[in-house]
Design a protein around this motif. Structure first.
Motif, PDB file in Angstrom:
ATOM      1  N   ILE A 139      37.453  29.841  39.831  1.00 32.60           N
ATOM      2  CA  ILE A 139      37.119  28.422  39.892  1.00 32.60           C
ATOM      3  C   ILE A 139      35.779  28.155  39.200  1.00 32.60           C
ATOM      4  CG2 ILE A 139      36.675  26.493  41.332  1.00 32.60           C
ATOM      5  CD1 ILE A 139      38.461  27.820  43.538  1.00 32.60           C
ATOM      6  N   LEU A 140      34.815  29.057  39.148  1.00 31.02           N
ATOM      7  CA  LEU A 140      33.562  28.904  38.757  1.00 31.02           C
ATOM      8  C   LEU A 140      33.516  29.075  37.318  1.00 31.02           C
ATOM      9  CD1 LEU A 140      30.791  30.491  40.815  1.00 31.02           C
ATOM     10  CD2 LEU A 140      31.030  28.231  40.454  1.00 31.02           C
ATOM     11  N   ALA A 141      34.659  30.041  36.936  1.00 30.08           N
ATOM     12  CA  ALA A 141      34.472  30.443  35.281  1.00 30.08           C
ATOM     13  C   ALA A 141      34.484  28.979  34.488  1.00 30.08           C
ATOM     14  CB  ALA A 141      35.784  31.263  34.996  1.00 30.08           C
ATOM     15  N   PRO A 142      35.243  28.204  34.380  1.00 29.96           N
ATOM     16  CA  PRO A 142      35.400  27.134  33.420  1.00 29.96           C
ATOM     17  C   PRO A 142      34.044  26.069  33.731  1.00 29.96           C
ATOM     18  CG  PRO A 142      37.538  26.964  34.597  1.00 29.96           C
ATOM     19  CD  PRO A 142      36.327  27.984  35.377  1.00 29.96           C
ATOM     20  N   ASP A 143      33.170  25.954  34.877  1.00 35.44           N
ATOM     21  CA  ASP A 143      32.124  25.507  34.806  1.00 35.44           C
ATOM     22  C   ASP A 143      30.979  26.297  34.212  1.00 35.44           C
ATOM     23  OD1 ASP A 143      32.516  22.766  36.419  1.00 35.44           O
ATOM     24  OD2 ASP A 143      33.397  24.325  37.900  1.00 35.44           O
ATOM     25  N   ASP A 166      31.439  39.160  42.201  1.00 38.21           N
ATOM     26  CA  ASP A 166      32.338  40.199  41.590  1.00 38.21           C
ATOM     27  C   ASP A 166      31.450  40.629  40.481  1.00 38.21           C
ATOM     28  OD1 ASP A 166      34.318  41.765  40.769  1.00 38.21           O
ATOM     29  OD2 ASP A 166      35.337  40.157  39.494  1.00 38.21           O
ATOM     30  N   PRO A 167      30.819  41.752  40.490  1.00 39.01           N
ATOM     31  CA  PRO A 167      29.990  42.268  39.224  1.00 39.01           C
ATOM     32  C   PRO A 167      30.685  42.548  38.144  1.00 39.01           C
ATOM     33  CG  PRO A 167      29.549  43.555  41.354  1.00 39.01           C
ATOM     34  CD  PRO A 167      30.864  42.551  41.676  1.00 39.01           C
ATOM     35  N   LEU A 168      31.754  42.690  38.052  1.00 41.02           N
ATOM     36  CA  LEU A 168      32.498  42.952  36.664  1.00 41.02           C
ATOM     37  C   LEU A 168      32.865  41.754  36.063  1.00 41.02           C
ATOM     38  CD1 LEU A 168      34.058  45.270  34.726  1.00 41.02           C
ATOM     39  CD2 LEU A 168      36.007  44.656  36.139  1.00 41.02           C
ATOM     40  N   SER A 169      33.324  40.771  36.715  1.00 41.47           N
ATOM     41  CA  SER A 169      33.316  39.386  36.104  1.00 41.47           C
ATOM     42  C   SER A 169      32.066  38.838  35.753  1.00 41.47           C
ATOM     43  CB  SER A 169      33.831  38.591  36.936  1.00 41.47           C
ATOM     44  OG  SER A 169      35.272  38.847  37.416  1.00 41.47           O
ATOM     45  N   GLY A 170      31.025  38.937  36.530  1.00 44.69           N
ATOM     46  CA  GLY A 170      29.487  38.876  35.985  1.00 44.69           C
ATOM     47  C   GLY A 170      29.173  39.482  34.710  1.00 44.69           C
ATOM     48  N   LEU A 171      29.565  40.794  34.638  1.00 43.63           N
ATOM     49  CA  LEU A 171      29.280  41.442  33.304  1.00 43.63           C
ATOM     50  C   LEU A 171      29.972  40.932  32.145  1.00 43.63           C
ATOM     51  CD1 LEU A 171      27.763  43.901  32.192  1.00 43.63           C
ATOM     52  CD2 LEU A 171      29.730  45.302  32.685  1.00 43.63           C
ATOM     53  N   VAL A 172      31.189  40.439  32.328  1.00 38.46           N
ATOM     54  CA  VAL A 172      32.091  39.965  31.357  1.00 38.46           C
ATOM     55  C   VAL A 172      31.291  38.614  30.904  1.00 38.46           C
ATOM     56  CG1 VAL A 172      34.196  38.902  30.705  1.00 38.46           C
ATOM     57  CG2 VAL A 172      34.056  40.711  32.124  1.00 38.46           C
ATOM     58  N   PHE A 173      30.915  37.901  31.780  1.00 39.87           N
ATOM     59  CA  PHE A 173      30.440  36.414  31.565  1.00 39.87           C
ATOM     60  C   PHE A 173      29.047  36.994  30.734  1.00 39.87           C
ATOM     61  CE2 PHE A 173      32.156  34.477  35.593  1.00 39.87           C
ATOM     62  CZ  PHE A 173      33.202  34.013  34.937  1.00 39.87           C
ATOM     63  N   VAL A 174      28.199  37.726  31.003  1.00 37.43           N
ATOM     64  CA  VAL A 174      26.951  37.949  30.208  1.00 37.43           C
ATOM     65  C   VAL A 174      27.136  38.520  28.776  1.00 37.43           C
ATOM     66  CG1 VAL A 174      24.926  39.742  30.442  1.00 37.43           C
ATOM     67  CG2 VAL A 174      25.606  38.368  32.521  1.00 37.43           C
ATOM     68  N   LEU A 192      25.004  29.944  37.962  1.00 32.18           N
ATOM     69  CA  LEU A 192      26.301  30.033  38.192  1.00 32.18           C
ATOM     70  C   LEU A 192      26.798  31.578  37.985  1.00 32.18           C
ATOM     71  CD1 LEU A 192      27.823  26.718  37.005  1.00 32.18           C
ATOM     72  CD2 LEU A 192      27.372  27.311  39.286  1.00 32.18           C
ATOM     73  N   ILE A 193      26.202  32.069  36.884  1.00 28.80           N
ATOM     74  CA  ILE A 193      26.379  33.478  36.324  1.00 28.80           C
ATOM     75  C   ILE A 193      25.885  34.448  37.584  1.00 28.80           C
ATOM     76  CG2 ILE A 193      25.902  35.311  34.713  1.00 28.80           C
ATOM     77  CD1 ILE A 193      25.945  33.122  32.590  1.00 28.80           C
ATOM     78  N   ALA A 194      24.555  34.007  38.198  1.00 27.19           N
ATOM     79  CA  ALA A 194      24.112  35.213  39.006  1.00 27.19           C
ATOM     80  C   ALA A 194      24.761  35.222  40.422  1.00 27.19           C
ATOM     81  CB  ALA A 194      22.754  34.554  39.433  1.00 27.19           C
ATOM     82  N   VAL A 195      25.566  33.692  40.693  1.00 31.72           N
ATOM     83  CA  VAL A 195      26.499  33.800  41.843  1.00 31.72           C
ATOM     84  C   VAL A 195      27.640  34.540  41.568  1.00 31.72           C
ATOM     85  CG1 VAL A 195      27.598  32.099  43.380  1.00 31.72           C
ATOM     86  CG2 VAL A 195      25.219  31.531  42.822  1.00 31.72           C
ATOM     87  N   ALA A 196      28.179  34.328  40.347  1.00 33.56           N
ATOM     88  CA  ALA A 196      29.489  35.143  40.190  1.00 33.56           C
ATOM     89  C   ALA A 196      29.432  36.483  40.230  1.00 33.56           C
ATOM     90  CB  ALA A 196      30.046  34.375  38.776  1.00 33.56           C
ATOM     91  N   TRP A 197      28.015  36.937  39.675  1.00 31.64           N
ATOM     92  CA  TRP A 197      27.830  38.550  39.630  1.00 31.64           C
ATOM     93  C   TRP A 197      27.760  39.006  41.068  1.00 31.64           C
ATOM     94  CZ3 TRP A 197      25.824  41.566  34.883  1.00 31.64           C
ATOM     95  CH2 TRP A 197      25.749  42.453  35.259  1.00 31.64           C
TER      96      TRP A 197
END
Length: 568
Positions: free
Chosen positions: A272-276, A147-155, A139-144
């Motif tokens: 939508i992906l963030a909570p999951d 949106d790369p910036l959001s993916g970086l925040v997740f990481v 899910l993090i890879a797909v979010a990255w």
């Protein structure tokens, strides 16, 4: 859990379910984000029906995956509990003298409520852990990619939650361990009181035990409340950290939508992906506390297995037969020619040549030779502590025995035990009747399955009567017996235990009969009657070996084997 085959199967199926759930979550988020962004952009509903189909299918697959998790978790918990209980019971059986550090109350707690707590481990904790390991990186890879910036925040933010979990987990593990130990102490204290209740009543000390049980119960209550406090506090911390992380991503996407730095579709998709992305990690923390009791119990089970298999223990020196059960360590040594007639002994009966028995890593018998053929009664004598009971434990496969040892043609162990009828020193009787206690010794024989005395047929009734006659039991088979043999005198209970062994030999055809101090609580007349019964039994083609201090019983035997020191 690494040691369980069922656990490994559970993890394999769980990884597949995690992949299915991750794919369904991605499809659901993309379909929902596309629908919303399309409607805002003014698309017609007629153009959106493929996305609606994807949305419904993805939601259904995700729901089915959740249901499958419940099913697999329940099945996995049942199988692992079954395997652990079987292993613990086998380890306990292989150590009849007891497992060091594990009294009966601790084992009872482990086999009962302890392992039952694994339901939460497999039903809640392990599924979320597998989802975290498998689905969250996807899910993090797909979010990255969206949106790369959001993916970086997740990481950056996501590792903070496991850090909090690790810190809280260390505190929880200690609190949970203390609660589990208190439960074992409560069980031990209760069993002690119940076991000695009659003595306490006689001496007027029964009421004092009420305060003891109350004190242990209050301590268990305090330990439980401490676990709950840590659980609620840790749950708040984890929820706060996860909510704050999602809020950071949401605020970032909101500002960039206003500034025009990101399109609506990828922004909604990531939101939508963030909570999951955070949900499995949050659930791991929440489920950890519910599963910690099961983890503590499984650690206890593995500790018991290690203790039973320690060097010098009965389990460590054994080998396994094809069924996986332990047998005594008997090297494939060649027969010792010319030693007490052992080399010429037939395969039936009892044969020992150069036998060596160990208990707790200490040699108690060394160089023992014996060849006993069917029809013989052999008396094993010697002072207390010389190793008579250890010899029987070795022949039964409960203690390490080395050398050329054959019991009815096979080495000591589970297979040989089928040919042995055994009565230990202590008469262990159970609530029921005299008849049910005698028939209990015939494992698998008719009438040994818990049937009432009135339900057995004439042949079984005749077999029961003969076993009682040979053991000089002058009681009616329907005489009630309380727990532990209450209601019978010591001598009566001992004769019932002897009758149980003799009944087993008669009902199952066991050709080797081992009796440990069978007449220690008998008067001379009873001893003479029992000796005559053993002679009659041996004359029908059985080997009867008795360990005894009584001269009269030894005199009635065909041969006397005197143990003296470690070397015989």
């Amino acid at each position: 859990m690494r040691r369980s085959r069922a656990a490994r199967r559970f993890l394999a199926v769980g990884a597949l379910l995690a992949l299915v759930q991750a794919a369904a979550t991605i499809a659901l988020a993309y379909a929902l984000a596309s629908l919303v962004s399309g409607l805002i952009a003014g698309e017609r509903m007629s153009q959106a029906w493929p996305l609606l189909v994807v949305l419904v299918v993805a939601a259904s697959v995700r729901a089915l995956a959740f249901w499958a998790w419940e099913l697999v978790g329940s099945a996995g918990a049942m199988r692992v509990k079954q395997e652990l209980r079987r292993d613990v019971l086998e380890a306990t059986e292989s150590s009849p003298a007891g497992v060091p550090g594990f009294p009966s109350s601790r084992i009872a707690t482990l086999l009962g409520p302890g392992l039952d707590a694994l339901d939460a481990y497999f039903g809640s904790y392990l599924p979320q852990l597998v989802l975290t390991v498998v689905a969250t990186p996807i899910l993090i890879a797909v979010a990255w990619l969206a949106d790369p910036l959001s993916g970086l925040v997740f990481v950056i933010v996501l590792p903070l939650i496991p850090l909090f979990m690790a810190l809280i987990g260390m505190a929880t593990a200690g609190v949970q361990r203390r609660q589990y130990d208190t439960l074992a102490s409560l069980s031990h204290g209760f069993l002690e009181v119940v076991g000695g209740l009659s003595t306490l009543i006689v001496f007027g000390r029964a009421r004092r035990q009420v305060e003891r049980i109350r004190a242990v119960t209050d301590e268990f209550r305090r330990r439980t409340m401490a676990v709950l406090r840590v659980t609620f506090l840790s749950g708040f911390v984890l929820e706060f950290a996860a909510s704050l992380s999602v809020a950071i991503v949401a605020v970032s996407i909101g500002f960039r939508l206003v500034w025009g730095e990101i399109d609506l579709l990828p922004g909604l998709f990531v939101l939508i992906l963030a909570p999951d992305i955070f949900l499995p990690v949050r659930n791991v923390g929440a489920a950890f506390h519910a599963s910690s009791a099961g983890v503590a119990a499984s650690d206890d089970a593995f500790e018991l297995l290690r203790a039973a298999g320690a060097p010098g223990g009965a389990a460590s020196s054994g080998r396994k037969d094809p069924s996986g059960a332990r047998t005594a360590a008997v090297p494939d040594a060649a027969p010792h020619a010319g030693v007490g007639g052992a080399a010429d002994a037939p395969h039936v009966g009892l044969r020992l040549a150069g036998a060596r028995v160990l208990r707790d890593g200490r040699v108690v018998i060394d160089g023992l030779d014996l060849a006993a053929a069917p029809g013989e009664v052999v008396a094993v004598t010697g002072p207390s502590g010389i190793g008579k009971s250890s010899l029987f434990a070795g022949l039964l496969g409960y203690a390490p025995i080395e050398g050329d040892v054959l019991v009815d043609g096979v080495p000591p162990g589970p297979t040989a035990r089928a040919s042995i009828a055994w009565s230990p020193q202590g008469a262990t009787l159970f609530a029921g009747t005299v008849g049910s206690n005698v028939r209990l010794g015939a494992d698998g024989a008719d009438g040994a399955d818990g049937a009432d005395d009135a339900d057995i047929d004439d042949a079984d009734r005749a077999l029961l009567a003969r076993a009682m006659r040979l053991a000089a039991v002058d009681l009616d088979p329907s005489t009630p017996v309380g727990p532990g043999g209450t209601g019978l005198s010591g001598g009566q209970a001992q004769r019932v235990a002897i009758a149980r062994a003799l009944h087993r030999s008669l009902a199952t055809g066991a050709r080797v009969v081992l009796l440990d101090e069978p007449t220690s609580a008998q008067d001379p007349a009873r001893e003479t009657a029992i000796a005559a019964g053993l002679r009659e039994l041996a004359a029908e083609g059985r080997v009867v070996v008795v360990a005894t201090h009584r001269g009269a019983l030894a005199a009635a035997a065909d041969r006397t084997l005197e143990l003296a020191g470690a070397h015989v």
